[in-house]
Design an enzyme around this catalytic site. Sequence first.
Site, PDB file in Angstrom:
ATOM      1  CG  MET A  56     -51.926 -73.095 101.316  1.00 24.91           C
ATOM      2  SD  MET A  56     -50.189 -72.586 101.303  1.00 24.91           S
ATOM      3  CE  MET A  56     -49.390 -74.113 100.731  1.00 24.91           C
ATOM      4  CG  ASP A 112     -46.202 -70.531 110.375  1.00 29.95           C
ATOM      5  OD1 ASP A 112     -45.366 -69.628 110.380  1.00 29.95           O
ATOM      6  OD2 ASP A 112     -46.032 -71.630 109.834  1.00 29.95           O
ATOM      7  CE  LYS A 152     -43.523 -66.807 105.133  1.00 27.85           C
ATOM      8  NZ  LYS A 152     -43.009 -65.702 104.312  1.00 27.85           N
TER       9      LYS A 152
END
Length: 463
Positions: A383, A248, A270
Amino acid sequence: MQHFPIFLDLAGRRVVLSGGGDAALAKLRLLLKTEAHLTVFAADPAPEIENWASQSRLRLVRRAMQPGDTLCAALFYAADEDANEDARTSALARADGALVNIVDNLQDSQFITPAIVDRDPVTVAIGTEGAAPVLARAIKADLEAKLPATLGPLARIGKAFRKMAEALPMGRARREFWADYYFRTGPTAIATGEDGAREALDELLLRHLDAKNRPGHVAFVGAGPGDPELLTLKARRALDEADVVIYDRLISAEILELARREATLIDVGKEAYGPSTPQETINALIVEHAQKGAQVVRLKSGDSTVFGRLDEEIEACDAASVSWHIVPGITAASAAVAAIGQSLTKRQRNASVRLLTGHDMKGFADHDWATLARPGEVAAIYMGKRSARFIQGRLIMHGADRTTPVTVIENASRPDQRILSTTLDALPTDLADANLSGPALTFYGLASRAASAALPALQQELA
């Protein structure tokens, strides 16, 4: 990296040293372990140097060095313990084309000699760019204690057997053979002597030649919050064995360094509201490499079971009949709460904690705001930077106290970690002012231990 580490073949090559005192002795004790032809220039050499010369272990020239004395030398050591003489002899050596090291003079040296752990033919070199010799010696002492004395004989026997091992296919088959020898069969067999170790190698090769190819497999590995020291031993082992690492965006460079040099590294990062690798592409890559027989590590930041879309990737493996297992990691909430000196739960404060995401595939994520707005609730919001104003609005709309403490931890556990202590009322403004650019976790209802002491006064002031 200013100094690039290499192992130089000195067998039959000329190495010259100028000096006859303690500095020269220290270098010669190391150089005498090599197969180089040593020449020492010293008008007044130490008795040990005279003794080595009498044993024909080196050539001793009882005078100061002159032009041409280092012709065809691979290396030159200036160990005169006199700055002017070191400068003179090193200039002569450079003119003759030799690489120059001046003892205790990093700035004017062309190369440095590292601290060395010697288990011939296994050699470990430790360098600190000359910045911390004491640290290099400490690392050397630690490695000396950990590496068994039998490592050298094992490696010599293995080296002689390398041609035989070429009967195995290149790549993982050979790696697994040698791993079996060095870490399992060899150490046991050499206890009976070197002949026993050689016999064990023959038997081991036959077993590996008859073994079936190991099928492809996927390890879903949690890499933790970024500090490589927080990786589990099982995660380190998986990285060491991986043929392919699919990782990631938030995986730190220090952790990727732990993968084998030969491993294929694939970035499938991402970014919220930014460039992203489609999940379908990630699923396909995992399955494709595993079906080719690779040992695949799907490396996710934190813990792969927390907001990592793990189920989708497992389902892709199951659909393709690819085997898999999960290696848990330290999730960001655990690392972040440790950074602020708190615990996720505490008697008489909160008996539960919620792990939430600030956004999902559809945008800002909705939650049970009425429950979260009650006094004493604690939530770890992943997030949550971009959705801070949305979260603030929902909580206040449902009656949350504007003075509720909020703590944002950026890059938890990493050297560039930052902690922002604020309140629900000031959260969006303070976040904008802080300009946090790294991954961040938001604690709602939890202040850092330092901020907790000042909180009552702040709440009274705002009231």
